[in-house]
Scaffold this active site. Structure first.
Site, PDB file in Angstrom:
ATOM      1  N   CYS A   1       0.860  -1.184   0.000  1.00  0.00           N
ATOM      2  CA  CYS A   1       0.000   0.000   0.000  1.00  0.00           C
ATOM      3  C   CYS A   1       0.894   1.231   0.000  1.00  0.00           C
ATOM      4  CB  CYS A   1      -0.904   0.019   1.231  1.00  0.00           C
ATOM      5  SG  CYS A   1      -1.965   1.469   1.335  1.00  0.00           S
TER       6      CYS A   1
ATOM      7  N   ARG B   1      -7.393  -9.212   6.778  1.00  0.00           N
ATOM      8  CA  ARG B   1      -6.783  -8.680   5.567  1.00  0.00           C
ATOM      9  C   ARG B   1      -7.880  -8.195   4.626  1.00  0.00           C
ATOM     10  NH1 ARG B   1      -3.047  -8.694   8.364  1.00  0.00           N
ATOM     11  NH2 ARG B   1      -0.880  -9.221   7.911  1.00  0.00           N
TER      12      ARG B   1
ATOM     13  N   ARG C   1      -6.282 -12.721  11.717  1.00  0.00           N
ATOM     14  CA  ARG C   1      -5.448 -12.029  10.730  1.00  0.00           C
ATOM     15  C   ARG C   1      -6.343 -11.335   9.712  1.00  0.00           C
ATOM     16  NH1 ARG C   1      -0.218 -12.617   9.086  1.00  0.00           N
ATOM     17  NH2 ARG C   1       0.276 -12.049   6.938  1.00  0.00           N
TER      18      ARG C   1
ATOM     19  N   GLU D   1      -4.783  -8.351  -2.489  1.00  0.00           N
ATOM     20  CA  GLU D   1      -4.789  -8.483  -1.025  1.00  0.00           C
ATOM     21  C   GLU D   1      -3.898  -7.415  -0.420  1.00  0.00           C
ATOM     22  OE1 GLU D   1      -2.763 -10.220   2.683  1.00  0.00           O
ATOM     23  OE2 GLU D   1      -1.922  -9.679   0.716  1.00  0.00           O
TER      24      GLU D   1
END
Length: 455
Positions: free
Chosen positions: A96, A188, A186, A135
């Site tokens: 990102c 995502r 987790r 992702e």
């Protein structure tokens, strides 16, 4: 089930150690990876030890070798089309990066120039795959990245792909074991997009998944012990055992938890350095810190007799190692195990999972672990008095036990790669959902002759 011919072809960008590849080439999907790319040499080492056939033209180091000329100018779409094999599914666990507002008059894609997302979209524009599965970290969907998120969605739609305005956020601990879940919290973000060939079809849709347990799965049923190696199986077991200083830190906080007479331990961070009769508040101090200092001072005043005795105790026999001698981050404590040990009589840190963090010693129930991270915060299993091993980290990501040993990478690299990776079970689940939305049976254990093919 084995397939003699691939069901579909996919490419694996920013591939890491191959979570997407493990998922989509599995027997129930039968996909063929025709190109993989990652700039990190140790990822290449693991990836090619797992799929040595990718050495024959299927591996590319830097994605920008596909999209940019040596002088930094853009390759033409014709050249990109020639360099990248035809594929049905583009997968990418992309970094990102902040996007610029400049150049927006030339189209949204231009506003991402200089970012790695731009390189992905250049390949999408040249190859027009049927599906995109992207992702990223949970924060991409957070309030600080709203503009970035909007830019991503707009750029994808400009190329005539249907995608949701809202992110799909999912975690492996929400999937039951039979669907490939694992005991790891987790979250995502997944961006799931489908190419639309009809101009009459809208490009907006509701999120294909919501962040919720699947098929009635109760996440409290997870037991991390089920995913651990037997001690006899672990080579160099001493490498994962706690040092005596670490044992001393845990013993100290275990005695603290057991000695505080309150039935419930505080939910706020406990700071030894804030155990003062009056909170030491400076001008301009942020409100969150003021609140913690006030709460710790009040807590100290209510339990000062026990706390003072606790502070005087030596935690390494004969060496006078007291709490005040601990590193600053080990003089902090976060109790997050009330659900596992709701009353004082139950408290035992050595039955829980623990994490040495910059913010202090964090304690959680021994059900599912927090997300693996690419830094030195490896989870500690209290009952084993050791950290999890690279094999156990691989299991939490749905990877084979042998993946890091076969590649010959060291433990630090293995932990980093597991922490940076994508969970295989989650990829299977979101991919199956995306394909099903398009009317395809990929990943649904159908017979090969029953599977639809992408035109």
């Amino acid at each position: 089930m084995s397939l003699t011919t691939p069901t579909f072809k996919f490419i694996d960008l920013f591939s890491g150690v191959g979570g997407f590849h493990h998922a989509l080439s599995s027997p129930e999907f039968g996909g063929e990876c025709v190109l993989a790319s990652d700039i990190e040499e140790t990822c290449k080492q693991v990836y090619l030890s797992t799929w040595p056939e990718m050495k024959n033209g299927g591996w590319v180091g830097d994605i920008r070798s596909l999209t940019l000329n040596e002088d930094g100018t853009d390759k033409t779409m014709k050249v990109v089309d020639k360099l990248v094999p035809d594929h049905d599914v583009l997968c990418a666990g992309f970094p990102c990066q902040p996007f610029s507002k400049s150049g927006s008059q030339l189209g949204t894609l231009d506003s991402t120039r200089g970012t790695l997302f731009f390189d992905i979209m250049t390949i999408v524009k040249a190859k027009r795959p049927k599906f995109l599965i992207l992702e990223n970290v949970r924060n991409l969907a957070g309030p600080r990245h709203r503009e970035t998120w909007a830019t991503i969605v707009e750029a994808i739609r400009e190329l005539n792909y249907r995608v949701s305005d809202e992110p799909v956020v999912f975690s492996p601990h929400l999937l039951p074991p039979d669907l490939g879940g694992s005991p790891q919290s987790r979250d995502r973000v997944f961006i799931l997009a489908t190419r639309i060939d009809s101009k009459e079809t809208g490009l907006e849709q509701e999120p294909l998944l919501e962040r919720a347990a699947i098929s009635g799965w109760d996440t409290s049923y997870w037991n991390i012990e089920d995913y651990l190696q037997n001690e006899s199986e672990i080579l160099n077991l001493d490498n994962y055992k706690l040092r005596r200083e670490e044992i001393a830190w845990i013993n100290a906080w275990d005695a603290f938890a057991k000695g505080i007479p309150d039935e419930t331990l505080p939910g706020f961070p406990i700071w030894v350095d804030a155990f003062t009769p009056k909170p030491e508040i400076d001008a301009g101090m942020p409100s969150w810190k003021v609140d913690i200092l006030i709460k710790n001072s009040d807590f100290f005043n209510r339990h000062r007799t026990f706390i003072r005795s606790w502070l005087r105790h030596s935690w390494i026999e004969g060496e006078g190692y007291r709490v005040g001698d601990f590193p600053a981050s080990r003089r902090k404590f976060e109790w997050q195990a009330r659900s596992a040990q709701p009353i004082r009589a139950d408290r035992d840190l050595w039955k829980l999972t623990l994490h040495f963090r910059p913010s202090g010693l964090r304690v959680k129930p021994a059900t599912y672990l927090p997300a693996l991270v690419a830094i030195t915060q490896t989870s500690i299993i209290g009952t084993r008095r050791r950290r999890i091993t690279p094999v156990e980290a691989a299991r939490l990501q749905g990877l084979p036990d042998w993946i890091f040993e076969r590649a010959g990478v060291d433990d630090a690299t293995a932990y980093k790669q597991a922490g940076n990776g994508v969970n295989v079970g989650v990829v299977k689940f979101v991919a199956r959902t995306l394909f099903s939305d398009a009317g395809l049976t990929w990943g649904q254990e159908a017979k090969p002759e029953d599977k639809k093919n992408v035109a």
